[in-house]
Design a protein around this motif. Sequence first.
Motif: not given
Length: 175
Positions: A73-80, A161-162
């Motif tokens: 779920e977190l990976a569906q919201e945030i890419a880093t 997030f970069l």
Amino acid sequence: MINANKIAFTYDKKKEFIKDLTFNIEKGKITTILGPNGSGKSTVLSLFAGLNKPSSGDVTIKGKSIKSLKQKELAQEIATVHQQNTVPSDITVKELVYYGRIPRKKYFQGNSNEDEEIVEWAIKRTGLEKLKDKSVMSMSGGERQRAFIAMALAQKSEILFLDEPTTYLDIYHQV
């Protein structure tokens, strides 16, 4: 969209590295964290991405605590994209970019036409069309960084997030 409420973080339960940090990141805004080397910028990103847990306080994404979200779920919201990344020595750019699609799949699900279109879009967006079949480890640092950015773009997460994303990039690709 992202709220940090009085978060603190301690490495090895010794000394508080981050203390009482509170702020909000609004949807649609580009937010930059500036500071000298070793000041905690990457640590803050890791807390927001759910890679580290705050020792106190909470981080919420769209009103949900990251503590309550599963990794997928977190990976569906945030890419880093991290400062430094590693991959197996034989993985190609295209294979790496496909990894960005994993949070959008069920277990053992193959690649769909939509996945193919998104992967091709991410590769094109980062200027890697001619390198898509090349081993990531055989590429220059800047080319490798662009491959990891392509993977994050292929994830199609609302939050990106970069962490020092222009590291290794030439002026043209920095712009």
